[in-house]
Design a protein around this motif. Structure first.
Motif, PDB file in Angstrom:
ATOM      1  N   LEU A  63       0.827  -1.196   0.000  1.00 22.58           N
ATOM      2  CA  LEU A  63       0.000   0.000   0.000  1.00 22.58           C
ATOM      3  C   LEU A  63       0.867   1.255   0.000  1.00 22.58           C
ATOM      4  O   LEU A  63       0.579   2.226  -0.708  1.00 22.58           O
ATOM      5  CB  LEU A  63      -0.924   0.003   1.221  1.00 22.58           C
ATOM      6  CG  LEU A  63      -1.886   1.200   1.331  1.00 22.58           C
ATOM      7  CD1 LEU A  63      -2.776   1.290   0.108  1.00 22.58           C
ATOM      8  CD2 LEU A  63      -2.726   1.088   2.607  1.00 22.58           C
ATOM      9  N   LEU A  64       1.955   1.226   0.772  1.00 21.39           N
ATOM     10  CA  LEU A  64       2.857   2.375   0.818  1.00 21.39           C
ATOM     11  C   LEU A  64       3.482   2.623  -0.557  1.00 21.39           C
ATOM     12  O   LEU A  64       3.604   3.772  -0.991  1.00 21.39           O
ATOM     13  CB  LEU A  64       3.948   2.145   1.864  1.00 21.39           C
ATOM     14  CG  LEU A  64       4.958   3.293   2.038  1.00 21.39           C
ATOM     15  CD1 LEU A  64       4.245   4.570   2.459  1.00 21.39           C
ATOM     16  CD2 LEU A  64       6.026   2.909   3.056  1.00 21.39           C
ATOM     17  N   ASN A  65       3.859   1.549  -1.254  1.00 25.25           N
ATOM     18  CA  ASN A  65       4.425   1.695  -2.596  1.00 25.25           C
ATOM     19  C   ASN A  65       3.423   2.329  -3.551  1.00 25.25           C
ATOM     20  O   ASN A  65       3.779   3.183  -4.369  1.00 25.25           O
ATOM     21  CB  ASN A  65       4.873   0.337  -3.141  1.00 25.25           C
ATOM     22  CG  ASN A  65       6.160  -0.154  -2.506  1.00 25.25           C
ATOM     23  OD1 ASN A  65       6.919   0.633  -1.937  1.00 25.25           O
ATOM     24  ND2 ASN A  65       6.409  -1.449  -2.582  1.00 25.25           N
ATOM     25  N   ARG A  66       2.167   1.890  -3.461  1.00 26.01           N
ATOM     26  CA  ARG A  66       1.134   2.443  -4.327  1.00 26.01           C
ATOM     27  C   ARG A  66       0.942   3.945  -4.046  1.00 26.01           C
ATOM     28  O   ARG A  66       0.855   4.760  -4.965  1.00 26.01           O
ATOM     29  CB  ARG A  66      -0.192   1.714  -4.104  1.00 26.01           C
ATOM     30  CG  ARG A  66      -0.229   0.306  -4.679  1.00 26.01           C
ATOM     31  CD  ARG A  66      -0.443   0.342  -6.178  1.00 26.01           C
ATOM     32  NE  ARG A  66      -0.669  -0.981  -6.730  1.00 26.01           N
ATOM     33  CZ  ARG A  66       0.227  -1.689  -7.397  1.00 26.01           C
ATOM     34  NH1 ARG A  66       1.434  -1.170  -7.603  1.00 26.01           N
ATOM     35  NH2 ARG A  66      -0.056  -2.873  -7.889  1.00 26.01           N
ATOM     36  N   ILE A  67       0.878   4.300  -2.770  1.00 30.12           N
ATOM     37  CA  ILE A  67       0.671   5.706  -2.405  1.00 30.12           C
ATOM     38  C   ILE A  67       1.868   6.543  -2.834  1.00 30.12           C
ATOM     39  O   ILE A  67       1.717   7.643  -3.383  1.00 30.12           O
ATOM     40  CB  ILE A  67       0.419   5.830  -0.888  1.00 30.12           C
ATOM     41  CG1 ILE A  67      -0.926   5.177  -0.526  1.00 30.12           C
ATOM     42  CG2 ILE A  67       0.416   7.295  -0.462  1.00 30.12           C
ATOM     43  CD1 ILE A  67      -1.191   5.103   0.956  1.00 30.12           C
ATOM     44  N   THR A  68       3.073   6.022  -2.588  1.00 26.98           N
ATOM     45  CA  THR A  68       4.282   6.753  -2.965  1.00 26.98           C
ATOM     46  C   THR A  68       4.339   6.950  -4.474  1.00 26.98           C
ATOM     47  O   THR A  68       4.676   8.033  -4.969  1.00 26.98           O
ATOM     48  CB  THR A  68       5.536   6.000  -2.482  1.00 26.98           C
ATOM     49  OG1 THR A  68       5.445   5.812  -1.071  1.00 26.98           O
ATOM     50  CG2 THR A  68       6.795   6.785  -2.800  1.00 26.98           C
ATOM     51  N   ASN A  69       3.992   5.904  -5.224  1.00 24.00           N
ATOM     52  CA  ASN A  69       3.991   5.996  -6.680  1.00 24.00           C
ATOM     53  C   ASN A  69       2.989   7.052  -7.158  1.00 24.00           C
ATOM     54  O   ASN A  69       3.254   7.810  -8.086  1.00 24.00           O
ATOM     55  CB  ASN A  69       3.642   4.629  -7.275  1.00 24.00           C
ATOM     56  CG  ASN A  69       4.009   4.514  -8.740  1.00 24.00           C
ATOM     57  OD1 ASN A  69       5.051   4.991  -9.162  1.00 24.00           O
ATOM     58  ND2 ASN A  69       3.146   3.887  -9.524  1.00 24.00           N
ATOM     59  N   THR A  70       1.841   7.102  -6.496  1.00 25.12           N
ATOM     60  CA  THR A  70       0.822   8.110  -6.841  1.00 25.12           C
ATOM     61  C   THR A  70       1.343   9.511  -6.575  1.00 25.12           C
ATOM     62  O   THR A  70       1.182  10.425  -7.395  1.00 25.12           O
ATOM     63  CB  THR A  70      -0.465   7.876  -6.040  1.00 25.12           C
ATOM     64  OG1 THR A  70      -0.926   6.538  -6.245  1.00 25.12           O
ATOM     65  CG2 THR A  70      -1.560   8.848  -6.455  1.00 25.12           C
ATOM     66  N   LEU A  71       1.979   9.683  -5.433  1.00 21.52           N
ATOM     67  CA  LEU A  71       2.442  11.018  -5.037  1.00 21.52           C
ATOM     68  C   LEU A  71       3.557  11.542  -5.937  1.00 21.52           C
ATOM     69  O   LEU A  71       3.756  12.754  -6.016  1.00 21.52           O
ATOM     70  CB  LEU A  71       2.911  10.998  -3.584  1.00 21.52           C
ATOM     71  CG  LEU A  71       1.797  10.839  -2.534  1.00 21.52           C
ATOM     72  CD1 LEU A  71       2.397  10.754  -1.141  1.00 21.52           C
ATOM     73  CD2 LEU A  71       0.796  11.984  -2.608  1.00 21.52           C
ATOM     74  N   THR A  72       4.273  10.638  -6.630  1.00 22.38           N
ATOM     75  CA  THR A  72       5.322  11.125  -7.525  1.00 22.38           C
ATOM     76  C   THR A  72       4.739  12.030  -8.604  1.00 22.38           C
ATOM     77  O   THR A  72       5.403  12.966  -9.065  1.00 22.38           O
ATOM     78  CB  THR A  72       6.081   9.965  -8.206  1.00 22.38           C
ATOM     79  OG1 THR A  72       5.164   9.169  -8.960  1.00 22.38           O
ATOM     80  CG2 THR A  72       6.795   9.101  -7.188  1.00 22.38           C
ATOM     81  N   THR A  73       3.503  11.759  -9.017  1.00 18.42           N
ATOM     82  CA  THR A  73       2.894  12.599 -10.053  1.00 18.42           C
ATOM     83  C   THR A  73       2.485  13.958  -9.501  1.00 18.42           C
ATOM     84  O   THR A  73       2.307  14.906 -10.270  1.00 18.42           O
ATOM     85  CB  THR A  73       1.662  11.916 -10.677  1.00 18.42           C
ATOM     86  OG1 THR A  73       0.619  11.818  -9.702  1.00 18.42           O
ATOM     87  CG2 THR A  73       2.023  10.522 -11.174  1.00 18.42           C
ATOM     88  N   PHE A  74       2.318  14.063  -8.193  1.00 19.32           N
ATOM     89  CA  PHE A  74       1.940  15.333  -7.576  1.00 19.32           C
ATOM     90  C   PHE A  74       3.149  16.194  -7.256  1.00 19.32           C
ATOM     91  O   PHE A  74       3.007  17.345  -6.885  1.00 19.32           O
ATOM     92  CB  PHE A  74       1.142  15.080  -6.288  1.00 19.32           C
ATOM     93  CG  PHE A  74      -0.257  14.586  -6.521  1.00 19.32           C
ATOM     94  CD1 PHE A  74      -1.325  15.465  -6.528  1.00 19.32           C
ATOM     95  CD2 PHE A  74      -0.510  13.242  -6.736  1.00 19.32           C
ATOM     96  CE1 PHE A  74      -2.615  15.016  -6.746  1.00 19.32           C
ATOM     97  CE2 PHE A  74      -1.793  12.778  -6.963  1.00 19.32           C
ATOM     98  CZ  PHE A  74      -2.847  13.677  -6.969  1.00 19.32           C
ATOM     99  N   GLU A  75       4.337  15.630  -7.383  1.00 24.97           N
ATOM    100  CA  GLU A  75       5.557  16.345  -7.039  1.00 24.97           C
ATOM    101  C   GLU A  75       6.246  16.942  -8.269  1.00 24.97           C
ATOM    102  O   GLU A  75       7.384  17.386  -8.187  1.00 24.97           O
ATOM    103  CB  GLU A  75       6.529  15.396  -6.310  1.00 24.97           C
ATOM    104  CG  GLU A  75       6.068  14.993  -4.915  1.00 24.97           C
ATOM    105  CD  GLU A  75       6.031  16.167  -3.945  1.00 24.97           C
ATOM    106  OE1 GLU A  75       6.914  17.043  -4.044  1.00 24.97           O
ATOM    107  OE2 GLU A  75       5.122  16.214  -3.099  1.00 24.97           O
ATOM    108  N   GLN A  76       5.563  16.911  -9.410  1.00 33.88           N
ATOM    109  CA  GLN A  76       6.139  17.473 -10.621  1.00 33.88           C
ATOM    110  C   GLN A  76       5.098  18.330 -11.324  1.00 33.88           C
ATOM    111  O   GLN A  76       3.928  18.339 -10.950  1.00 33.88           O
ATOM    112  CB  GLN A  76       6.618  16.350 -11.542  1.00 33.88           C
ATOM    113  CG  GLN A  76       5.540  15.370 -11.960  1.00 33.88           C
ATOM    114  CD  GLN A  76       6.115  14.145 -12.661  1.00 33.88           C
ATOM    115  OE1 GLN A  76       7.314  13.912 -12.696  1.00 33.88           O
ATOM    116  NE2 GLN A  76       5.237  13.329 -13.245  1.00 33.88           N
ATOM    117  N   THR A  77       5.515  19.049 -12.338  1.00 34.38           N
ATOM    118  CA  THR A  77       4.588  19.917 -13.045  1.00 34.38           C
ATOM    119  C   THR A  77       3.641  19.087 -13.911  1.00 34.38           C
ATOM    120  O   THR A  77       3.908  17.912 -14.215  1.00 34.38           O
ATOM    121  CB  THR A  77       5.338  20.903 -13.959  1.00 34.38           C
ATOM    122  OG1 THR A  77       5.968  20.168 -15.024  1.00 34.38           O
ATOM    123  CG2 THR A  77       6.381  21.697 -13.177  1.00 34.38           C
TER     124      THR A  77
END
Length: 411
Positions: free
Chosen positions: A55-69
């Motif tokens: 679950l942490l991997n899924r959330i982290t992977n999702t958040l990568t898209t929020f950390e860029q333009t």
């Protein structure tokens, strides 16, 4: 031009959502999350994601898209379909060849010249949040204007860095009428929504009931504002996309969100505007177990049909009104969804089956779907392995969205 449509996805970064609004909606705290179905095993806490590391991997992977333009995310999405990233999930299904190769998009037996990308901008604008327990007052915010600016800049970035890319953009503008004045709403419609051949950038309107959007309010002032949107869209044949599952980002408590989100809430709207062109996202899926028929779990997957009451309410609207559609975004993260949908279509007579099939649209709900799938490519692969025929899939990714969008092309 032969287009392949992703009719439903989101690109945003961390500044665009209204997190204050979301947390203020959790009046019952963790209990509210349990009641709402957010913790349902069929939503995010699947068998695969129940392990904390997964679950942490899924959330982290999702958040990568929020950390860029936004522009960087769009480039990343196309790079993914071109096979530029490696899978780190042994269970993730991958295509034999990248979906984009030899300058074309490939799906099953067909090739497509371009990808018609329909990003949905959500209007996270808010009125002043009333919560007596907060020490600092939460301000009123007009978030949609900055979101529009950032999105258009993202399109420019993509075109500059990928001049030979396959993506073309057909975005939908989010509008949350309850937090805006009539003049502001009129300004949004007239400034951004394309009604002819003029160079306006937005092709449709995105509505999101869980933020507090009532499709047919009893309050006369609020109703006048939604009527303004419906009449504009009817007059100019503008497509509308509305959220339609019982989860997602909320700005109001769960039960209030369900009341507004249910397909039945649009019955008075469609009775007055029967030609309204509207897509009910996620195919009316419900994850809250209290809303479902428990007897459906006793049958095998090959004989089961959808158990969500909203699904059947939505199909009823399809059969009554000529421009009601549904998309498979997010719901298609689960391969079983396509089996259930296919099973249901087999129970229909020829005419009804063709109506439902011809109103079905492919969409991904990227990047929200990354809480359930590894990648943008993974979602496509699940769809490719669905029980639908090549012709059915072509309808869902090409013919149906062209009709829904009311676009004239040569393909």
């Amino acid at each position: 031009m032969h287009y392949f449509f992703d009719q439903h996805f989101h690109v945003m970064n961390i500044v665009h959502p209204n997190l204050l609004s979301f947390f203020s909606s959790l009046e019952g705290g963790i209990g509210d999350l349990v009641t709402s179905g957010t913790l349902s095993p069929s939503y995010i806490l699947t068998n695969k994601n129940r392990k904390s590391a997964a679950l942490l991997n899924r959330i982290t992977n999702t958040l990568t898209t929020f950390e860029q333009t936004i522009g960087e995310t769009l480039v990343m999405m196309e790079d993914d379909l071109m096979g530029k990233f490696s899978s780190h999930d042994e269970e993730a299904i991958r295509p034999e060849k990248p979906y984009i190769h030899d300058g074309k998009m490939h799906m099953r037996s067909r090739t497509y010249d371009k990808m018609a990308m329909c990003p949905l901008l959500m209007d996270f604008s808010s009125s002043k949040i009333r919560n007596d327990s907060l020490y600092y007052p939460a301000p009123k915010e007009e978030k949609i204007l900055d979101y529009v600016k950032d999105t258009l800049e993202g399109f420019d970035y993509y075109r500059t860095t990928h001049p030979d890319g396959l993506f073309e953009f057909f975005p939908f503008l989010g509008i949350n009428p309850q937090v805006h004045s009539p003049s502001f709403i009129e300004g949004l419609l007239n400034t951004y929504i394309r009604t002819g051949n003029e160079k306006k950038q937005f092709y449709g309107v995105k509505l999101y009931p869980p933020l507090g959007y009532d499709p047919w309010p009893t309050d006369p002032e609020q109703r006048d504002k939604v009527i303004m949107i419906y009449e504009f869209c009817t007059k100019h044949d503008i497509p509308i996309m509305t959220h339609c599952d019982d989860q997602g980002f909320r700005g109001v408590p769960a039960k209030e969100a369900w009341k507004y989100t249910a397909p039945s809430s649009y019955k008075p709207v469609l009775a007055r505007y029967p030609m309204l062109r509207i897509d009910f996202a996620h195919y009316g899926w419900q994850y809250n177990q209290l809303q479902k028929n428990p007897l459906s779990l006793l049958s095998s997957l090959t004989s089961r049909v959808p158990d969500s009451p909203w699904f059947y309410d939505l199909v009823e609207l399809m059969l009554l009104y000529p421009n009601v559609y549904a998309d498979v975004s997010f719901s298609g993260s689960n391969p079983d969804f396509y089996v259930l949908l296919s099973n249901y279509m087999k129970t229909l007579d020829v005419e009804k089956k063709q109506t439902v099939l011809s109103r079905s649209l492919f969409g991904t709900d990227f990047s929200v779907n990354l809480v359930k799938v590894e990648s943008y490519t993974s979602y496509y692969r699940i769809f490719e392995e669905s029980p639908f025929s090549d012709d059915d899939i072509h309808e869902m990714v090409h013919s149906n969205p062209l009709r829904f969008m009311h676009l004239d092309t040569d393909g």
